[in-house]
Design an enzyme around this catalytic site. Structure first.
Site, mmCIF file in Angstrom:
data_model
loop_
_atom_site.group_PDB
_atom_site.id
_atom_site.type_symbol
_atom_site.label_atom_id
_atom_site.label_comp_id
_atom_site.label_asym_id
_atom_site.label_seq_id
_atom_site.Cartn_x
_atom_site.Cartn_y
_atom_site.Cartn_z
ATOM 1 N N SER A 224 0.921 -0.945 -0.114
ATOM 2 C CA SER A 224 -0.478 0.094 -0.097
ATOM 3 C C SER A 224 0.463 1.555 -0.210
ATOM 4 O O SER A 224 0.659 2.315 -0.050
ATOM 5 C CB SER A 224 -0.799 -0.029 1.411
ATOM 6 N N HIS A 252 -5.601 -4.333 -2.453
ATOM 7 C CA HIS A 252 -5.158 -2.541 -3.777
ATOM 8 C C HIS A 252 -5.231 -3.992 -5.083
ATOM 9 O O HIS A 252 -5.570 -2.702 -5.666
ATOM 10 C CB HIS A 252 -4.387 -2.194 -3.392
ATOM 11 N N LYS A 283 -12.324 -0.692 -1.413
ATOM 12 C CA LYS A 283 -11.396 0.618 -2.384
ATOM 13 C C LYS A 283 -12.720 0.053 -3.721
ATOM 14 O O LYS A 283 -13.583 0.533 -3.948
ATOM 15 C CB LYS A 283 -9.758 -0.257 -1.893
HETATM 16 C C1 LIG Z 1 -2.569 -3.554 2.366
HETATM 17 C C2 LIG Z 1 -4.479 -3.356 3.301
HETATM 18 N N1 LIG Z 1 -4.786 -4.623 3.874
HETATM 19 C C3 LIG Z 1 -6.108 -4.251 4.692
HETATM 20 C C4 LIG Z 1 -6.916 -2.688 4.693
HETATM 21 C C5 LIG Z 1 -8.344 -1.636 5.519
HETATM 22 O O1 LIG Z 1 -8.993 -2.698 4.828
HETATM 23 P P1 LIG Z 1 -10.245 -1.904 4.642
HETATM 24 O O2 LIG Z 1 -9.792 -0.116 4.991
HETATM 25 O O3 LIG Z 1 -10.998 -1.912 4.209
HETATM 26 O O4 LIG Z 1 -9.751 -1.707 6.722
HETATM 27 C C6 LIG Z 1 -5.737 -2.127 3.883
HETATM 28 C C7 LIG Z 1 -6.547 -0.213 4.548
HETATM 29 O O5 LIG Z 1 -6.528 0.711 3.918
HETATM 30 C C8 LIG Z 1 -5.187 -1.867 3.293
HETATM 31 O O6 LIG Z 1 -3.937 -1.263 2.388
#
Ligand SMILES: Cc1ncc(COP(=O)(O)O)c(C=O)c1O
Length: 435
Positions: A224, A252, A283
């Site tokens: 991310s 992502h 997302k």
């Molecule tokens: C790689 C990754 N996993 C999990 C999440 C968590 O997802 P959520 O925002 O739906 O809680 C994110 C969030 O931003 C992320 O970038």
């Protein structure tokens, strides 16, 4: 005394202990758990730090938008009394599905049919046909049979890992995995390997061979902060060679990567090589919630043992929008095509201007800046030029890796992206970020 240095005084057993924090170089992490400071002192000092950032125009967080998620948003910028239209490069709504008329219609239909809430946790009255349908649909999307839903992508990781791994087990993490994975591993043994470093992973697996009950390798599909991809093929082979399970969080990647948007797992044709897939509906699928896809016995185990699932109210009927968004990944691939045109346009524009975009291969594009004050100033200048980006720094990335991070959407036009590129060229003449 310099305005930049704040001394925290604390009386402890008759002695005054001074804790020095240089606000100029500080990050949120410095206020997480200040040695010897009680909660109120810590919180007050943190507020003081936020005010310091605000005074310098560097508090680029929690900016209020008056308009929906989109390629442009009308923002109340810090200190302003009227809103400013800005190109939005901060949203994970990669395909624009949160605003898609068919997705919105499905949400409305869900609300009309089932109301606004589900009323209970899943085992005791909160499991409805739309939950069942979404479980089946997301599992089938990954060519598997079963899935479990969580309220967020964050808990899909943290709660699942917490439930599956204990003191006799080990979690082996790519060091760049999301915070939710680290949180899920606080009650098990943890070893990390350098990002995508397959040799180091193998060494850890070798050493762990006869020591632990369950060994689990956990990686992201798309990372991310850098927007780069896991070396999934090699990691899967090594993981299974040593009898470990492979978990991939492709938050992502879904909707973005792969010929049909099945993510990094599709890109590596690894559907049979990944034991547990986790991800988010927040997302590319334009809603909220998380999922875990795995073999039926593991999913059943989670449904009755994972506390954050078992003892927490299920998602609202608005998740019927996700059912439609998943269909649209197949029915309207033109959004993915447009997204990739935009990704390539913005990325090559930045590279032409001399910026370092690292190894990005997704809709997440960083511009490496390198130090925290410059990154904050870049964020401020971009915002003032009508371009909304995220300044990212420690602890999300290492101190020398501070960067401006952007998320591209299918709904951006070249006018939006040119505005961003022009703003980057302008700020570069002041801050000298490019190579
Ligand atoms: C790689 C990754 N996993 C999990 C999440 C968590 O997802 P959520 O925002 O739906 O809680 C994110 C969030 O931003 C992320 O970038």
């Amino acid at each position: 005394m310099s305005q930049l240095l704040i001394f925290l005084g604390h009386i402890l057993e008759g002695n005054i202990i001074f804790m020095k924090i240089d606000f100029e170089k500080a990050s949120f992490k410095d206020f997480e758990n200040i040695d010897g400071q009680d909660l109120n002192t810590t919180a007050y000092k943190f507020v003081e730090y936020l005010n310091f950032l605000k005074t310098n125009g560097h508090l680029n967080y929690r900016i209020e938008s008056l308009t929906p998620v989109g390629p442009e948003m009308n923002l109340m910028l810090p200190g302003d009394s009227s809103p400013t239209w800005s190109v939005c490069l901060v949203s994970n709504d990669y395909l624009g599905f949160s605003q898609h008329p068919k997705v919105k219609a499905a949400v409305v239909r869900g609300t009309e049919m089932f109301g606004t809430g589900s009323g209970a946790s899943p085992a005791i009255g909160g499991h409805f046909i739309y939950h069942q349908q979404l479980e089946k649909k997301i599992a089938a999307f990954y060519k598997k049979r079963e899935a479990i839903l969580y309220t967020t992508g964050y808990t899909a990781n943290s709660a699942t890992l917490q439930c599956l791994l204990h003191k006799q087990d080990i979690a082996i993490l790519d060091m760049a995995v999301h915070a939710s994975v680290y949180e899920g591993c606080i009650t098990t043994n943890v070893k990390t390997f350098l990002h995508n470093n397959v040799e180091q992973l193998e060494q850890i697996l070798k050493n762990a061979q006869n020591t632990y009950r369950t060994k689990m390798v956990i990686i992201d599909g798309v990372y991310s902060q850098d927007g780069d991809l896991a070396h999934l093929g090699q990691i899967a082979d090594i993981t299974h060679k040593y009898g470990a399970l492979l978990v991939v969080d492709d938050a992502h990647g879904i909707g973005v990567i792969g010929d049909t948007g099945r993510g990094v797992i599709e890109l590596f044709n690894a559907f049979d090589k990944v034991d547990i897939i986790t991800g988010t509906f927040s997302k590319a699928l334009g809603n909220i919630g998380g999922y875990v896809v795995a073999e039926p016995h593991l999913i059943t185990y989670l449904k009755f043992q994972s506390k954050q699932h078992l003892f927490s109210t299920t998602a609202t009927p608005a998740i019927m929008g996700i059912l439609k968004a998943i269909d649209l990944v197949d029915e309207e691939p033109q959004w993915r095509t447009k997204l990739w045109e935009n990704i390539n346009y913005l990325k090559s524009g930045l590279v032409t201007l001399g910026f370092d975009v690292g190894t990005s291969a997704s809709a997440v594009i960083p511009v490496k800046v390198g130090d925290i004050p410059k990154t904050l100033e870049a964020g401020r200048l971009l915002l003032r030029a009508g371009v909304y980006t995220n300044p990212i720094m420690y602890p999300a990335v290492s101190k020398k890796n501070a960067r401006i991070r952007m998320n591209v959407m299918a709904t951006h036009t070249t006018v939006h992206l040119d505005k961003a590129l022009n703003a980057f060229a302008d700020i570069d003449s002041q801050l000298h970020i490019s190579k």
